[in-house]
Design a protein around this motif. Structure first.
Motif, mmCIF file in Angstrom:
data_model
loop_
_atom_site.group_PDB
_atom_site.id
_atom_site.type_symbol
_atom_site.label_atom_id
_atom_site.label_comp_id
_atom_site.label_asym_id
_atom_site.label_seq_id
_atom_site.Cartn_x
_atom_site.Cartn_y
_atom_site.Cartn_z
ATOM 1 N N PHE A 166 29.853 37.423 -92.171
ATOM 2 C CA PHE A 166 28.692 36.259 -93.002
ATOM 3 C C PHE A 166 28.751 35.344 -94.327
ATOM 4 O O PHE A 166 28.381 34.534 -94.277
ATOM 5 C CB PHE A 166 27.218 36.699 -92.237
ATOM 6 C CG PHE A 166 27.065 36.158 -90.786
ATOM 7 C CD1 PHE A 166 27.140 35.584 -90.075
ATOM 8 C CD2 PHE A 166 27.591 37.255 -89.814
ATOM 9 C CE1 PHE A 166 27.570 34.678 -88.026
ATOM 10 C CE2 PHE A 166 27.414 37.623 -88.190
ATOM 11 C CZ PHE A 166 27.107 36.269 -88.118
ATOM 12 N N ALA A 167 29.347 36.624 -94.929
ATOM 13 C CA ALA A 167 29.401 36.014 -96.530
ATOM 14 C C ALA A 167 29.741 35.063 -96.978
ATOM 15 O O ALA A 167 29.317 33.928 -97.679
ATOM 16 C CB ALA A 167 29.733 37.279 -97.713
ATOM 17 N N SER A 168 30.776 34.832 -95.772
ATOM 18 C CA SER A 168 31.470 33.066 -95.474
ATOM 19 C C SER A 168 31.595 32.364 -94.012
ATOM 20 O O SER A 168 32.456 32.005 -93.319
ATOM 21 C CB SER A 168 33.034 33.321 -95.950
ATOM 22 O OG SER A 168 33.475 34.225 -94.876
ATOM 23 N N GLU A 169 30.316 31.837 -94.123
ATOM 24 C CA GLU A 169 30.175 31.534 -92.462
ATOM 25 C C GLU A 169 29.008 29.908 -93.174
ATOM 26 O O GLU A 169 27.780 31.168 -93.839
ATOM 27 C CB GLU A 169 29.164 32.671 -91.386
ATOM 28 C CG GLU A 169 28.559 31.292 -90.514
ATOM 29 C CD GLU A 169 30.117 31.657 -89.551
ATOM 30 O OE1 GLU A 169 29.052 31.443 -87.810
ATOM 31 O OE2 GLU A 169 30.487 32.050 -89.318
ATOM 32 N N ASN A 170 29.640 29.229 -92.506
ATOM 33 C CA ASN A 170 28.590 27.829 -93.106
ATOM 34 C C ASN A 170 27.111 27.723 -92.298
ATOM 35 O O ASN A 170 27.425 27.325 -91.463
ATOM 36 C CB ASN A 170 29.259 26.463 -92.506
ATOM 37 C CG ASN A 170 28.364 24.892 -92.428
ATOM 38 O OD1 ASN A 170 27.426 25.109 -94.094
ATOM 39 N ND2 ASN A 170 28.630 24.332 -92.586
ATOM 40 N N LYS A 171 26.999 28.958 -92.458
ATOM 41 C CA LYS A 171 25.343 29.527 -91.512
ATOM 42 C C LYS A 171 24.057 30.253 -92.252
ATOM 43 O O LYS A 171 25.520 30.456 -93.718
ATOM 44 C CB LYS A 171 25.875 29.914 -90.578
ATOM 45 C CG LYS A 171 26.264 29.358 -89.016
ATOM 46 C CD LYS A 171 25.605 28.060 -88.745
ATOM 47 C CE LYS A 171 24.882 28.317 -87.180
ATOM 48 N NZ LYS A 171 24.294 26.978 -87.003
ATOM 49 N N GLN A 172 22.542 29.961 -92.128
ATOM 50 C CA GLN A 172 22.058 30.743 -92.536
ATOM 51 C C GLN A 172 22.035 32.049 -92.921
ATOM 52 O O GLN A 172 20.965 32.830 -93.482
ATOM 53 C CB GLN A 172 20.253 29.966 -92.965
ATOM 54 C CG GLN A 172 19.876 30.064 -91.755
ATOM 55 C CD GLN A 172 20.625 29.511 -90.614
ATOM 56 O OE1 GLN A 172 21.430 28.661 -90.210
ATOM 57 N NE2 GLN A 172 19.934 28.654 -89.012
ATOM 58 N N TYR A 173 22.793 32.432 -91.896
ATOM 59 C CA TYR A 173 22.202 34.581 -91.938
ATOM 60 C C TYR A 173 22.570 35.171 -92.854
ATOM 61 O O TYR A 173 21.471 35.717 -93.274
ATOM 62 C CB TYR A 173 23.293 34.263 -90.558
ATOM 63 C CG TYR A 173 22.599 33.321 -89.347
ATOM 64 C CD1 TYR A 173 21.890 33.511 -88.699
ATOM 65 C CD2 TYR A 173 24.005 32.715 -88.850
ATOM 66 C CE1 TYR A 173 21.346 32.322 -87.890
ATOM 67 C CE2 TYR A 173 23.725 32.002 -88.163
ATOM 68 C CZ TYR A 173 22.685 31.847 -87.733
ATOM 69 O OH TYR A 173 22.957 30.912 -86.195
ATOM 70 N N SER A 174 23.695 34.367 -93.941
ATOM 71 C CA SER A 174 24.001 35.394 -95.529
ATOM 72 C C SER A 174 22.163 35.441 -96.357
ATOM 73 O O SER A 174 21.996 36.133 -96.789
ATOM 74 C CB SER A 174 24.843 34.820 -95.717
ATOM 75 O OG SER A 174 25.296 36.011 -97.111
ATOM 76 N N THR A 175 21.767 33.859 -96.381
ATOM 77 C CA THR A 175 21.180 33.846 -96.896
ATOM 78 C C THR A 175 19.508 34.323 -96.281
ATOM 79 O O THR A 175 18.463 34.739 -96.917
ATOM 80 C CB THR A 175 20.640 32.296 -97.467
ATOM 81 O OG1 THR A 175 20.366 31.681 -95.781
ATOM 82 C CG2 THR A 175 21.656 31.407 -98.117
ATOM 83 N N ASP A 176 19.648 34.025 -95.338
ATOM 84 C CA ASP A 176 17.932 35.445 -94.520
ATOM 85 C C ASP A 176 18.265 37.248 -95.265
ATOM 86 O O ASP A 176 16.970 37.181 -95.459
ATOM 87 C CB ASP A 176 18.751 35.366 -92.955
ATOM 88 C CG ASP A 176 18.257 34.690 -92.240
ATOM 89 O OD1 ASP A 176 17.337 33.413 -93.198
ATOM 90 O OD2 ASP A 176 18.819 34.024 -91.193
ATOM 91 N N VAL A 177 19.344 37.609 -94.552
ATOM 92 C CA VAL A 177 19.767 39.063 -95.639
ATOM 93 C C VAL A 177 18.709 38.211 -97.507
ATOM 94 O O VAL A 177 18.476 39.770 -97.466
ATOM 95 C CB VAL A 177 20.733 39.618 -95.590
ATOM 96 C CG1 VAL A 177 21.289 40.649 -96.461
ATOM 97 C CG2 VAL A 177 21.709 39.667 -93.755
ATOM 98 N N LEU A 178 19.387 37.797 -97.500
ATOM 99 C CA LEU A 178 19.269 37.889 -99.414
ATOM 100 C C LEU A 178 17.184 37.556 -98.999
ATOM 101 O O LEU A 178 16.700 38.433 -100.735
ATOM 102 C CB LEU A 178 19.447 36.844 -100.429
ATOM 103 C CG LEU A 178 19.368 36.517 -101.642
ATOM 104 C CD1 LEU A 178 20.130 37.675 -102.309
ATOM 105 C CD2 LEU A 178 19.795 35.178 -101.926
ATOM 106 N N PHE A 179 17.379 36.378 -99.290
ATOM 107 C CA PHE A 179 15.600 36.594 -99.354
ATOM 108 C C PHE A 179 14.396 37.864 -98.270
ATOM 109 O O PHE A 179 13.622 37.973 -98.840
ATOM 110 C CB PHE A 179 15.466 35.608 -98.408
ATOM 111 C CG PHE A 179 15.276 34.034 -99.483
ATOM 112 C CD1 PHE A 179 14.474 33.737 -100.388
ATOM 113 C CD2 PHE A 179 16.423 33.597 -98.379
ATOM 114 C CE1 PHE A 179 14.712 32.500 -101.259
ATOM 115 C CE2 PHE A 179 16.492 31.745 -99.767
ATOM 116 C CZ PHE A 179 15.696 32.065 -101.264
ATOM 117 N N SER A 180 15.273 38.372 -97.769
ATOM 118 C CA SER A 180 14.499 39.478 -97.088
ATOM 119 C C SER A 180 14.850 40.488 -98.099
ATOM 120 O O SER A 180 13.409 41.437 -97.873
ATOM 121 C CB SER A 180 15.279 40.099 -95.895
ATOM 122 O OG SER A 180 15.219 41.753 -95.075
ATOM 123 N N LEU A 181 15.725 40.885 -98.629
ATOM 124 C CA LEU A 181 15.958 41.480 -99.511
ATOM 125 C C LEU A 181 14.960 41.421 -100.912
ATOM 126 O O LEU A 181 13.994 41.727 -101.521
ATOM 127 C CB LEU A 181 17.454 41.819 -100.709
ATOM 128 C CG LEU A 181 18.469 43.034 -99.484
ATOM 129 C CD1 LEU A 181 19.622 42.689 -99.235
ATOM 130 C CD2 LEU A 181 17.878 44.263 -99.772
#
Length: 502
Positions: free
Chosen positions: A140-155
């Motif tokens: 998901f680090a290279s997916e055009n979706k928001q799920y990687s940024t979900d992890v970032l903001f969670s952290l």
């Protein structure tokens, strides 16, 4: 003699710290390499990515704030950043994946800080290692979706909250957390769940420590978050949560009610999230489910023993997610629960720490042996996946080589019949490969009445030959739709050419 022993102990401690420091850096570097390797594969946008990409590319900025086409949903902040990227850098695949990649790389650093602060440098390596090698996080680090940024903001929220929980917390720490909470709400839908845990943790801490100034800061911050959450709900989330098509699509991803109606649901969901199972019912899956569920329970119990504040911070987001899922407001799939993966890994590492301490009271050697076995079993799958991913990165639905082959071999007058699930990716890439609407036929979707596909294919009548483009084929429908189409065409003509991509 006493000075000599003390000196050796100091040197030993310094060497241990250095070893752990370099081990942490090595794990982070390995995570960076895995994520960059997946990004460099430059795979095609698959169905969901392509549908979101067409919204981002074709819509003006303000139109991205309303309901999206193709039953897509993404936070407004993420959509606006993606729109800025394609406006200034173009609509290439790597541009659409650049922001998720940067979020994933930032998450690695934040995870190292949080795991060290929560668990200590040694035990923290377990959580950091699992996070770094997770095939789900790498993908998901290279997916055009928001799920990687979900992890970032969670952290980000967890890290900022932990700064506010310190005895020497300053007003600036609260301002930073307040600001990050507001930003997170507009960049990540599950930030609501994390903020629920952060709010509870800070409330417990405020009750325990007291202080009028701290209560005032917390009150203002919670009020601002609440106002933003209400605004976001009426502006965006309300229509997403009420979308009938989304509710039907994710019906199996909602928590069963009553909760004990299907206990296997929980094991499959969390195992798939932490990459140890694809949710298949097998003896191995059951054993793994029990093993990791046990570790999560032990980790949660240990965290609770350490204090209500920390326990609330990490456990309430999970409970909030399940509550929303039981109300059919938020699906619990791998991608939608990706933001929880750091918390799950921290709980697993906490369980290892707790087991090690408990067994050391019986026998230090038993403690070290047991912990080594647990850690080894935890890392077998992620390490193997990481090594395999270097040589064979996940390509999902790689349609670009297919379109290049058709472009090279198609002659004037031949038709292109595009399978309905291939249409979003095809339409996104069609201009890049020079395909015009003239000879292109968009296939119908008829999963409940597959015989209609045979009628639909008749629309190519009169053409000497037809190209059939298929991705995201529905093999789990009433019939294997790809096989049905190919078999029906085989009865009408001859297969002239064939090409497949990953």
């Amino acid at each position: 003699m006493k000075k000599s022993i003390t000196g050796r102990e100091m040197i030993s401690s310094q060497m241990r710290d250095q070893v752990l420091k370099y081990a942490s850096l090595s794990i982070i570097l390995a995570g960076v390499v895995l994520r960059l390797n997946q990004f460099a594969a430059n795979r095609s946008l698959w169905l969901d990515e392509a549908m979101l990409a067409m919204n981002i590319v074709k819509r003006p900025f303000l139109d991205l704030l309303g309901p999206l086409d193709y039953v897509q949903a993404a936070p407004p902040g993420f959509l606006l950043v993606q729109k800025l990227m394609v406006t200034f850098l173009g609509s290439e695949d790597y541009v659409l994946r650049l922001f998720p990649l940067l979020a994933a790389l930032g998450s690695l650093y934040l995870m190292s800080l949080i795991s060290r602060q929560c668990l200590g440098r040694a035990t923290g390596l377990v959580a950091l290692g699992l996070f770094s090698f997770s095939d789900k996080l790498v993908y998901f680090a290279s997916e055009n979706k928001q799920y990687s940024t979900d992890v970032l903001f969670s952290l980000l929220l967890l890290y900022a909250a932990m700064r506010c929980l310190r005895d020497d917390a300053r007003a600036g720490d609260y301002r930073l957390l307040g600001f990050l909470g507001i930003v997170a709400l507009f960049f990540s839908h599950p930030a609501l769940f994390v903020l629920a845990g952060v709010s509870a943790g800070l409330l417990f801490n405020c009750i325990a420590t007291g202080g009028r100034e701290r209560r005032g800061r917390l009150g203002m911050m919670l009020l601002a978050w609440f106002a933003c959450a209400v605004l976001l709900y009426f502006a965006s989330l309300r229509t997403i949560a009420a979308n009938a098509d989304r509710l039907d699509y994710f019906r199996t991803a909602f928590m069963p009610w009553p909760p004990w109606r299907d206990l296997s649901w929980y094991g499959h969901i969390f195992l798939r999230a932490i990459s140890y199972s694809e949710g298949t019912a097998s003896a191995t899956s059951l054993i793994l489910s029990l093993f990791f569920t046990g570790l999560l329970i032990i980790g949660s119990f240990s965290l609770f023993l350490r204090g209500k504040t920390v326990a609330a911070l990490f456990l309430i987001p999970l409970l909030a997610l399940l509550a929303a899922s039981s109300l059919q407001k938020y699906p619990v799939t791998v991608r939608h629960s990706l933001f929880l993966i750091p918390i799950l890994y921290l709980l697993i590492a906490e369980a290892v720490r707790h087991i090690g301490i408990a067994l050391s009271r019986i026998d230090p050697l038993l403690s070290r042996t047991c912990c080594a076995l647990i850690i080894g079993s935890l890392f077998i799958h992620p390490a193997w996946q990481g090594i395999a991913g270097i040589q064979n990165p996940e390509m999902r639905e790689h349609i670009k080589p297919v379109l290049a082959f058709v472009q090279k071999n198609k002659v004037q007058g031949e038709a292109i019949y595009v399978y309905y699930a291939a249409w979003p990716a095809f339409s996104f890439y069609a201009p890049k490969y020079g395909f015009t609407e003239g000879d292109i036929l968009r296939g119908i979707e008829s999963r409940l009445k597959p015989e209609r596909y045979l009628q639909d294919i008749e629309r190519v009548g009169g053409k000497s030959s037809v190209w059939l483009i298929i991705t995201h084929t529905c093999t789990w429908c009433r019939v294997d739709e790809e096989k049905l189409l190919l078999d029906s065409l085989a009865k009408k003509g001859t297969l002239l050419n064939h090409f497949e991509a990953p």
